[in-house]
Motif scaffolding. Structure first.
Motif, mmCIF file in Angstrom:
data_model
loop_
_atom_site.group_PDB
_atom_site.id
_atom_site.type_symbol
_atom_site.label_atom_id
_atom_site.label_comp_id
_atom_site.label_asym_id
_atom_site.label_seq_id
_atom_site.Cartn_x
_atom_site.Cartn_y
_atom_site.Cartn_z
ATOM 1 N N MET A 115 0.844 -1.179 0.000
ATOM 2 C CA MET A 115 0.000 0.000 0.000
ATOM 3 C C MET A 115 0.889 1.243 0.000
ATOM 4 O O MET A 115 1.748 1.393 0.859
ATOM 5 N N GLY A 116 0.652 2.100 -0.982
ATOM 6 C CA GLY A 116 1.435 3.319 -1.104
ATOM 7 C C GLY A 116 0.917 4.418 -0.194
ATOM 8 O O GLY A 116 -0.142 4.292 0.445
ATOM 9 N N PRO A 117 1.642 5.527 -0.119
ATOM 10 C CA PRO A 117 1.265 6.610 0.799
ATOM 11 C C PRO A 117 -0.077 7.271 0.478
ATOM 12 O O PRO A 117 -0.817 7.631 1.401
ATOM 13 N N ILE A 118 -0.422 7.423 -0.787
ATOM 14 C CA ILE A 118 -1.710 8.041 -1.127
ATOM 15 C C ILE A 118 -2.854 7.117 -0.732
ATOM 16 O O ILE A 118 -3.828 7.537 -0.102
ATOM 17 N N GLU A 119 -2.730 5.856 -1.086
ATOM 18 C CA GLU A 119 -3.764 4.877 -0.719
ATOM 19 C C GLU A 119 -3.924 4.807 0.799
ATOM 20 O O GLU A 119 -5.048 4.755 1.316
ATOM 21 N N LYS A 120 -2.828 4.835 1.516
ATOM 22 C CA LYS A 120 -2.863 4.789 2.978
ATOM 23 C C LYS A 120 -3.598 6.007 3.542
ATOM 24 O O LYS A 120 -4.431 5.872 4.436
ATOM 25 N N GLN A 121 -3.307 7.189 3.001
ATOM 26 C CA GLN A 121 -3.974 8.410 3.463
ATOM 27 C C GLN A 121 -5.470 8.361 3.184
ATOM 28 O O GLN A 121 -6.279 8.748 4.024
ATOM 29 N N ILE A 122 -5.837 7.890 1.997
ATOM 30 C CA ILE A 122 -7.251 7.770 1.646
ATOM 31 C C ILE A 122 -7.952 6.850 2.636
ATOM 32 O O ILE A 122 -9.017 7.179 3.168
ATOM 33 N N LYS A 123 -7.365 5.694 2.882
ATOM 34 C CA LYS A 123 -7.966 4.724 3.801
ATOM 35 C C LYS A 123 -8.121 5.306 5.202
ATOM 36 O O LYS A 123 -9.179 5.184 5.826
ATOM 37 N N GLU A 124 -7.083 5.955 5.699
ATOM 38 C CA GLU A 124 -7.138 6.532 7.046
ATOM 39 C C GLU A 124 -8.190 7.632 7.145
ATOM 40 O O GLU A 124 -8.972 7.673 8.098
ATOM 41 N N LYS A 125 -8.231 8.522 6.165
ATOM 42 C CA LYS A 125 -9.173 9.638 6.216
ATOM 43 C C LYS A 125 -10.617 9.179 6.091
ATOM 44 O O LYS A 125 -11.493 9.653 6.816
ATOM 45 N N LEU A 126 -10.879 8.269 5.160
ATOM 46 C CA LEU A 126 -12.253 7.785 5.007
ATOM 47 C C LEU A 126 -12.689 6.976 6.219
ATOM 48 O O LEU A 126 -13.839 7.083 6.656
ATOM 49 N N SER A 127 -11.795 6.186 6.783
ATOM 50 C CA SER A 127 -12.126 5.406 7.978
ATOM 51 C C SER A 127 -12.484 6.325 9.140
ATOM 52 O O SER A 127 -13.474 6.105 9.842
ATOM 53 N N LYS A 128 -11.694 7.351 9.326
ATOM 54 C CA LYS A 128 -11.918 8.287 10.435
ATOM 55 C C LYS A 128 -13.194 9.102 10.229
ATOM 56 O O LYS A 128 -13.994 9.263 11.153
ATOM 57 N N ALA A 129 -13.396 9.610 9.029
ATOM 58 C CA ALA A 129 -14.535 10.493 8.769
ATOM 59 C C ALA A 129 -15.869 9.760 8.662
ATOM 60 O O ALA A 129 -16.900 10.286 9.077
ATOM 61 N N LEU A 130 -15.854 8.551 8.113
ATOM 62 C CA LEU A 130 -17.101 7.869 7.799
ATOM 63 C C LEU A 130 -17.394 6.644 8.647
ATOM 64 O O LEU A 130 -18.524 6.165 8.661
ATOM 65 N N ASN A 131 -16.387 6.106 9.314
ATOM 66 C CA ASN A 131 -16.552 4.887 10.106
ATOM 67 C C ASN A 131 -17.361 3.836 9.323
ATOM 68 O O ASN A 131 -18.416 3.403 9.760
ATOM 69 N N PRO A 132 -16.870 3.443 8.154
ATOM 70 C CA PRO A 132 -17.653 2.574 7.273
ATOM 71 C C PRO A 132 -17.810 1.151 7.802
ATOM 72 O O PRO A 132 -16.932 0.620 8.473
ATOM 73 N N GLU A 133 -18.962 0.569 7.476
ATOM 74 C CA GLU A 133 -19.186 -0.843 7.768
ATOM 75 C C GLU A 133 -18.371 -1.699 6.804
ATOM 76 O O GLU A 133 -17.888 -2.760 7.164
ATOM 77 N N GLU A 134 -18.231 -1.198 5.577
ATOM 78 C CA GLU A 134 -17.429 -1.877 4.563
ATOM 79 C C GLU A 134 -16.651 -0.829 3.775
ATOM 80 O O GLU A 134 -17.184 0.239 3.483
ATOM 81 N N MET A 135 -15.417 -1.145 3.438
ATOM 82 C CA MET A 135 -14.629 -0.257 2.592
ATOM 83 C C MET A 135 -13.575 -1.074 1.857
ATOM 84 O O MET A 135 -12.899 -1.891 2.451
ATOM 85 N N THR A 136 -13.475 -0.829 0.561
ATOM 86 C CA THR A 136 -12.461 -1.465 -0.266
ATOM 87 C C THR A 136 -11.821 -0.389 -1.133
ATOM 88 O O THR A 136 -12.534 0.401 -1.756
ATOM 89 N N ILE A 178 -11.100 13.558 1.059
ATOM 90 C CA ILE A 178 -9.777 13.233 0.505
ATOM 91 C C ILE A 178 -9.264 14.341 -0.425
ATOM 92 O O ILE A 178 -8.441 14.097 -1.307
ATOM 93 N N GLU A 179 -9.703 15.564 -0.191
ATOM 94 C CA GLU A 179 -9.375 16.671 -1.100
ATOM 95 C C GLU A 179 -7.876 16.917 -1.256
ATOM 96 O O GLU A 179 -7.435 17.390 -2.300
ATOM 97 N N GLU A 180 -7.074 16.595 -0.260
ATOM 98 C CA GLU A 180 -5.623 16.792 -0.370
ATOM 99 C C GLU A 180 -4.979 15.761 -1.292
ATOM 100 O O GLU A 180 -3.943 16.032 -1.898
ATOM 101 N N GLU A 181 -5.578 14.584 -1.403
ATOM 102 C CA GLU A 181 -5.032 13.515 -2.227
ATOM 103 C C GLU A 181 -5.506 13.610 -3.686
ATOM 104 O O GLU A 181 -4.819 13.153 -4.594
ATOM 105 N N VAL A 182 -6.668 14.183 -3.909
ATOM 106 C CA VAL A 182 -7.273 14.210 -5.236
ATOM 107 C C VAL A 182 -6.364 14.810 -6.317
ATOM 108 O O VAL A 182 -6.269 14.240 -7.414
ATOM 109 N N PRO A 183 -5.665 15.909 -6.075
ATOM 110 C CA PRO A 183 -4.811 16.452 -7.142
ATOM 111 C C PRO A 183 -3.694 15.508 -7.604
ATOM 112 O O PRO A 183 -3.176 15.657 -8.708
ATOM 113 N N GLU A 184 -3.353 14.530 -6.790
ATOM 114 C CA GLU A 184 -2.295 13.580 -7.127
ATOM 115 C C GLU A 184 -2.810 12.380 -7.918
ATOM 116 O O GLU A 184 -2.025 11.566 -8.392
ATOM 117 N N ILE A 185 -4.128 12.289 -8.051
ATOM 118 C CA ILE A 185 -4.764 11.119 -8.663
ATOM 119 C C ILE A 185 -5.343 11.488 -10.021
ATOM 120 O O ILE A 185 -5.967 12.529 -10.185
#
Length: 87
Positions: A1-22, A69-76
């Protein structure tokens, strides 16, 4: 897992507390496509299922995720979102 993917996962997990996420990094599939900026983290497929999406339209769900994930979007180069509410 690269740094962008890791940041996305951490931010979405914290903000949304998802039941499922892939999060699937599909960058390798697009490595030689015209217009691809290159790199190991340019294309992502993101699936999230959470209760925070209840009462939100599909557009509102997308806006919430992009804001998170607005900080990561410009890199994607490309993001595919599949966002479901908890039933």
């Amino acid at each position: 897992m690269g740094p962008i993917e890791k940041q996305i996962k951490e931010k979405l997990s914290k903000a949304l507390n998802p039941e499922e996420m892939t999060i699937i990094n599909e960058s390798e599939k697009h490595a030689h496509h015209k217009g691809n900026p290159g790199g190991d983290e340019t294309h992502f497929q993101i699936y999230v299922k959470c209760s925070q999406f209840s009462g939100l339209s599909p557009l509102q769900r997308h806006k919430l995720v992009y804001k998170t994930i607005e900080e990561e979007v410009p890199e994607i180069h490309a993001i595919s979102l599949k966002l479901k509410k908890t039933e």
